[in-house]
Design a protein around this motif. Structure first.
Motif, PDB file in Angstrom:
ATOM      1  N   ALA A   1      -7.946 -14.881   3.395  1.00  0.00           N
ATOM      2  CA  ALA A   1      -8.129 -13.433   3.527  1.00  0.00           C
ATOM      3  C   ALA A   1      -8.708 -13.084   4.894  1.00  0.00           C
ATOM      4  O   ALA A   1      -8.279 -12.115   5.536  1.00  0.00           O
TER       5      ALA A   1
ATOM      6  N   LEU B   1      -6.581  -3.699   3.712  1.00  0.00           N
ATOM      7  CA  LEU B   1      -7.851  -3.234   3.151  1.00  0.00           C
ATOM      8  C   LEU B   1      -8.015  -1.720   3.123  1.00  0.00           C
ATOM      9  O   LEU B   1      -8.934  -1.216   2.469  1.00  0.00           O
TER      10      LEU B   1
ATOM     11  N   GLY C   1      -4.507  -0.546  -0.464  1.00  0.00           N
ATOM     12  CA  GLY C   1      -5.550  -0.864  -1.430  1.00  0.00           C
ATOM     13  C   GLY C   1      -6.898  -0.826  -0.765  1.00  0.00           C
ATOM     14  O   GLY C   1      -7.005  -0.792   0.462  1.00  0.00           O
ATOM     15  N   SER C   2      -7.920  -0.824  -1.568  1.00  0.00           N
ATOM     16  CA  SER C   2      -9.292  -0.786  -1.063  1.00  0.00           C
ATOM     17  C   SER C   2      -9.968  -2.121  -1.327  1.00  0.00           C
ATOM     18  O   SER C   2      -9.760  -2.739  -2.374  1.00  0.00           O
ATOM     19  N   ILE C   3     -10.795  -2.550  -0.393  1.00  0.00           N
ATOM     20  CA  ILE C   3     -11.547  -3.784  -0.603  1.00  0.00           C
ATOM     21  C   ILE C   3     -12.442  -3.660  -1.826  1.00  0.00           C
ATOM     22  O   ILE C   3     -12.689  -4.640  -2.539  1.00  0.00           O
TER      23      ILE C   3
ATOM     24  N   ASP D   1     -11.769  -2.186  -4.615  1.00  0.00           N
ATOM     25  CA  ASP D   1     -10.990  -2.445  -5.829  1.00  0.00           C
ATOM     26  C   ASP D   1     -10.760  -3.932  -6.051  1.00  0.00           C
ATOM     27  O   ASP D   1     -10.427  -4.356  -7.163  1.00  0.00           O
ATOM     28  N   ARG D   2     -10.953  -4.732  -5.007  1.00  0.00           N
ATOM     29  CA  ARG D   2     -10.709  -6.175  -5.105  1.00  0.00           C
ATOM     30  C   ARG D   2     -11.978  -6.959  -5.471  1.00  0.00           C
ATOM     31  O   ARG D   2     -11.921  -8.178  -5.645  1.00  0.00           O
TER      32      ARG D   2
ATOM     33  N   GLY E   1     -12.218  -9.656  -8.352  1.00  0.00           N
ATOM     34  CA  GLY E   1     -11.581 -10.949  -8.125  1.00  0.00           C
ATOM     35  C   GLY E   1     -12.475 -11.961  -7.449  1.00  0.00           C
ATOM     36  O   GLY E   1     -12.160 -13.156  -7.428  1.00  0.00           O
TER      37      GLY E   1
ATOM     38  N   ARG F   1     -18.156  -0.392  -8.599  1.00  0.00           N
ATOM     39  CA  ARG F   1     -17.318  -0.399  -7.396  1.00  0.00           C
ATOM     40  C   ARG F   1     -17.429   0.933  -6.662  1.00  0.00           C
ATOM     41  O   ARG F   1     -17.470   0.982  -5.427  1.00  0.00           O
TER      42      ARG F   1
END
Length: 352
Positions: free
Chosen positions: A198, A212, A216-218, A220-221, A224, A237
């Motif tokens: 990453a 990022l 999508g947004s960091i 939202d990750r 994981g 979040r």
């Protein structure tokens, strides 16, 4: 026909160039404004009333204020309790709120729990991308601790809170009395190597922003990265993401990923060598609490143990953000370090 194809390709190239220009804009300085005053022993500081969605995560006994370390550069600090200062430093892309669960596990009549937020994240000032350097973050945090006039502290750090916090300790001799270290790193790179796939992807201009910020947004990750994805529910979040995404400058997460050194010539490598040398001199109680299910740093425990060969280690099933999963383990490590300090002081008094 060929002319039409060339025109079409030209339009696509121009559109992509405009798109790339827009998403790679560095952002500008965004200085938050508070209201009122918080009076501490070190003086008066600008109060920052937390928005409702953030206040819901902490008690009314928390103090929330800004420390202005340079013109326009304000570090948001939350603190609670009285007693031995415990300086708790988060990393990317969270905020001082990451330690709220740990704080709840510690006696507030014994500890003053100080939780600052790195510049660019949370409610702290936002800065252009090129100002996110390890040197700047170390200088800013060192200045914040100096303004708070803390003469001794137990340091707790994770992720970028490791180098930034330990770097501030290195530049304030005698301040750190003990430490609890989580998933982070203090070793300067000696060869070209990416911390993760990453990080390798994000360091590429445009590609990093697309990954990022566009697709999508960091934030939202974050599930994981955890041992238990449920430890990062939507409201948590949002607690980390909203202040960044609503500020008008959301460049910090990608900038902080790019700040991770990928070799000895990286701009952060100089400060990492300074930090590594300082860690090698430590002669204070230190404990390691590690999340072995961290997809980025879980396997880096042996390196940290080599940095701190005398530090007891608590291995957990947590992921990267241990504070959300095993706050009790972290708090107990803080209590053990504090007990060692107290025992050492008693021995000194007896010798006198």
């Amino acid at each position: 026909m060929i002319k039409k194809i060339l025109i079409g390709l030209g339009v696509i190239i121009i559109a992509f160039a405009v798109f790339a220009f827009v998403i790679t804009r560095p952002g500008s300085l965004v200085t938050p404004e508070g209201g009122g005053v918080i009076a501490l022993e070190a003086g008066e500081f600008e109060a920052f009333p937390l928005p409702e969605y953030a206040q819901a995560f902490v008690g009314d006994d928390y103090k929330s204020y800004f420390v202005e370390v340079e013109p326009g550069i304000k570090i948001h600090v939350m603190e609670v309790g009285e007693g031995m200062p415990v300086y708790m430093q988060h990393g990317n892309p969270t905020s001082g709120f990451l330690y709220r669960k740990v704080a709840e596990e510690l006696p507030k009549d014994q500890f003053r729990l100080i939780m600052p937020t790195m510049v660019g994240l949370g409610f702290s000032s936002k800065v252009p991308e090129d100002q996110h350097t390890l040197e700047n973050h170390m200088r800013w945090m060192t200045a914040a601790l100096a303004q708070l006039q803390i003469s001794e502290a137990i340091y707790v750090g994770q992720d970028w809170g490791g180098p930034v916090g330990m770097g501030a300790m290195a530049r304030t001799p005698g301040l750190m009395r003990g430490a609890v270290v989580m998933n982070t790193g203090f070793t300067a790179p000696t060869e070209k190597r990416d911390l993760s796939s990453a990080h390798a992807m994000v360091k590429t201009p445009v590609v990093g922003e697309m990954a990022l910020e566009v697709f999508g947004s960091i934030f939202d990750r974050l599930p994981g990265a955890q041992g238990d994805p449920e430890s990062m529910p939507e409201d948590v979040r949002a607690l980390y993401g909203r202040p960044v995404e609503e500020s008008g400058n959301a460049k910090a997460p990608v900038a902080l990923m790019r700040m991770v050194p990928d070799g000895p010539d990286h701009p952060s490598a100089t400060q990492m060598r300074e930090i590594e040398a300082y860690v090698a001199t430590l002669d204070v109680p230190v404990e390691i609490v590690w999340g072995v299910n961290d997809p980025i740093l879980g396997s880096a425990l042996p390196t940290m143990q080599a940095n701190l060969p005398n530090a007891p280690t608590t291995e957990t099933e947590a992921g990267h953000f241990l504070q959300e999963e095993v706050p009790g383990e972290i708090a107990r490590a803080v209590l053990r370090v504090a007990s060692q300090l107290e025992a050492g002081e008693l021995e000194t008094e007896e010798e006198l």
